[in-house]
Design a protein around this motif. Structure first.
Motif, PDB file in Angstrom:
ATOM      1  N   PRO A 156       0.787  -1.243   0.000  1.00 29.30           N
ATOM      2  CA  PRO A 156       0.000   0.000   0.000  1.00 29.30           C
ATOM      3  C   PRO A 156       0.812   1.282   0.000  1.00 29.30           C
ATOM      4  O   PRO A 156       0.262   2.338  -0.318  1.00 29.30           O
ATOM      5  CB  PRO A 156      -0.853  -0.128   1.275  1.00 29.30           C
ATOM      6  N   HIS A 157       2.108   1.224   0.335  1.00 31.64           N
ATOM      7  CA  HIS A 157       2.866   2.486   0.353  1.00 31.64           C
ATOM      8  C   HIS A 157       3.321   2.902  -1.041  1.00 31.64           C
ATOM      9  O   HIS A 157       3.891   3.972  -1.203  1.00 31.64           O
ATOM     10  CB  HIS A 157       4.056   2.394   1.326  1.00 31.64           C
ATOM     11  N   LEU A 158       3.074   2.053  -2.049  1.00 32.66           N
ATOM     12  CA  LEU A 158       3.375   2.418  -3.435  1.00 32.66           C
ATOM     13  C   LEU A 158       2.071   2.469  -4.230  1.00 32.66           C
ATOM     14  O   LEU A 158       1.048   1.941  -3.798  1.00 32.66           O
ATOM     15  CB  LEU A 158       4.335   1.392  -4.059  1.00 32.66           C
ATOM     16  N   TYR A 159       2.108   3.133  -5.400  1.00 35.93           N
ATOM     17  CA  TYR A 159       0.921   3.161  -6.252  1.00 35.93           C
ATOM     18  C   TYR A 159       0.412   1.739  -6.463  1.00 35.93           C
ATOM     19  O   TYR A 159       1.175   0.772  -6.515  1.00 35.93           O
ATOM     20  CB  TYR A 159       1.227   3.821  -7.605  1.00 35.93           C
ATOM     21  N   PHE A 160      -0.901   1.642  -6.645  1.00 33.06           N
ATOM     22  CA  PHE A 160      -1.581   0.354  -6.550  1.00 33.06           C
ATOM     23  C   PHE A 160      -1.224  -0.609  -7.686  1.00 33.06           C
ATOM     24  O   PHE A 160      -1.523  -1.797  -7.594  1.00 33.06           O
ATOM     25  CB  PHE A 160      -3.094   0.611  -6.488  1.00 33.06           C
ATOM     26  N   TRP A 161      -0.607  -0.109  -8.780  1.00 31.24           N
ATOM     27  CA  TRP A 161      -0.222  -1.061  -9.833  1.00 31.24           C
ATOM     28  C   TRP A 161       0.868  -2.012  -9.336  1.00 31.24           C
ATOM     29  O   TRP A 161       1.087  -3.076  -9.922  1.00 31.24           O
ATOM     30  CB  TRP A 161       0.173  -0.345 -11.127  1.00 31.24           C
ATOM     31  N   LYS A 162       1.556  -1.604  -8.254  1.00 35.74           N
ATOM     32  CA  LYS A 162       2.578  -2.492  -7.685  1.00 35.74           C
ATOM     33  C   LYS A 162       1.933  -3.659  -6.925  1.00 35.74           C
ATOM     34  O   LYS A 162       2.593  -4.652  -6.640  1.00 35.74           O
ATOM     35  CB  LYS A 162       3.486  -1.696  -6.752  1.00 35.74           C
ATOM     36  N   SER A 163       0.662  -3.512  -6.566  1.00 39.70           N
ATOM     37  CA  SER A 163      -0.056  -4.557  -5.822  1.00 39.70           C
ATOM     38  C   SER A 163      -0.695  -5.519  -6.826  1.00 39.70           C
ATOM     39  O   SER A 163      -1.905  -5.503  -7.052  1.00 39.70           O
ATOM     40  CB  SER A 163      -1.123  -3.930  -4.922  1.00 39.70           C
ATOM     41  N   ALA A 164       0.143  -6.367  -7.411  1.00 37.56           N
ATOM     42  CA  ALA A 164      -0.263  -7.199  -8.543  1.00 37.56           C
ATOM     43  C   ALA A 164      -1.465  -8.080  -8.223  1.00 37.56           C
ATOM     44  O   ALA A 164      -1.450  -8.841  -7.250  1.00 37.56           O
ATOM     45  CB  ALA A 164       0.916  -8.074  -8.974  1.00 37.56           C
TER      46      ALA A 164
END
Lengths: 201, 109
Positions: A156-164
């Motif tokens: 969650p601390h990065l933009y959500f595209w990182k949350s594959a």
């Protein structure tokens, strides 16, 4: 012709102060679905999660084994690069710290890979230290396919595209290997508080 | 909508990419034939599958669903990725214009 629904407008609570990164808006109760491809339909019986690459041995958990791992519940804010943010989302799953606990590696980077071919890259340091999870429930319910079920990465601390979404594993790497959006001009790291949307931001 | 999966995916036919792509190309790219770098399938761009609600337009092969083209515009920047297209073929009419008259209605299979 338009109507004003006071009922809907009245339920929106106020945006929590200090928690909206620059350039973002509060999506409220909505949960937009953004897909770059068809939604994979992975049979739970064949789902597994794998840690591979620069490791002392490949780790693999079947669905049953994964569900037997220590679980954590988290409530986090989400920030999508398309500018919506969503507050206090509740998830449950397994901390990446748990998955990497006994892995011996010289890797400094990781690539999350998913059913359907999606990938995203992150520094390994951003996946550990209680910052990342592989989650299989959202808001107390099994994670729906449109939101990434059977399981998705949650960073969650990065933009959500990182949350594959539809994540099936992590490949640990010595060199940084840009993923699906990172090879298309999106920022390699993606910190919403520094508004790192595109390469060069 | 008879296929609930398609409805859930909100997949479009890539004719809908014509407008955005006209920012970059002076020909109507939807009549161009794209050859998929993954499976070698030839199809008019308009017969491809478009996922338009991702951070960029993602055009996928109607045969193998591999990514053929990605396109996005943000502010003054246009970005095009053709890694997944081995070849783009645009047929000009005898008078040198792009073959709009040959344009057929294309639908995903």
């Amino acid at each position: 012709m338009s109507f004003v629904s006071r009922g809907f407008a009245g339920r929106r609570r106020k945006t929590p102060p200090g928690r909206l990164p620059p350039g973002q808006y509060d999506v409220g109760d909505g949960f937009p679905v953004l897909s770059a491809g068809p939604t994979p339909r992975t049979a739970l019986a064949s789902w597994d999660f794998q840690v591979q690459g620069q490791v002392d041995g490949v780790r693999r958990w079947s669905r049953t084994q994964f569900q037997g791992l220590p679980r954590e519940s988290v409530s986090v804010d989400l920030h999508c690069v398309t500018s919506w943010s969503k507050f206090d989302t509740r998830w449950e799953g397994v901390s990446v710290d748990t998955l990497l606990a006994d892995v011996v590696t010289a890797a400094e980077f990781a690539v999350a890979f998913s059913d359907g071919g999606y990938t995203t890259n992150l520094p390994l340091a951003d996946l550990t230290g209680g910052q990342a999870w592989v989650v299989d429930t959202y808001d107390g319910q099994p994670l729906e396919p449109e939101h990434g079920g059977p399981a998705r990465l949650l960073v969650p601390h990065l933009y959500f595209w990182k949350s594959a979404k539809w994540v099936r594993g992590l490949t640990l790497t010595l060199e940084d290997e840009p993923g699906f959006w990172e090879t298309f001009g999106y920022h390699n790291y993606g910190d919403p508080w520094r508004e790192q949307r595109y390469a060069g931001d | 909508m008879t296929d609930p999966d398609e409805a859930a995916d909100r997949r479009l036919d890539a004719n809908a990419a014509a407008g955005p792509l006209a920012e970059l190309f002076t020909v109507d790219l939807t009549v161009a034939v794209a050859t998929c770098a993954g499976c070698g399938n030839d199809a008019p761009l308009a017969a491809h599958l478009l996922y338009a609600d991702a951070p960029a337009l993602v055009v996928r092969c109607p045969n193998c669903a591999g990514v053929v083209l990605r396109y996005a515009s943000s502010g003054s920047t246009l970005r095009l990725d053709l890694t997944g297209a081995r070849l783009l073929t645009v047929t000009l009419a005898a008078d040198g214009s792009v073959g709009i008259s040959e344009r057929q209605p294309h639908r995903p299979p």
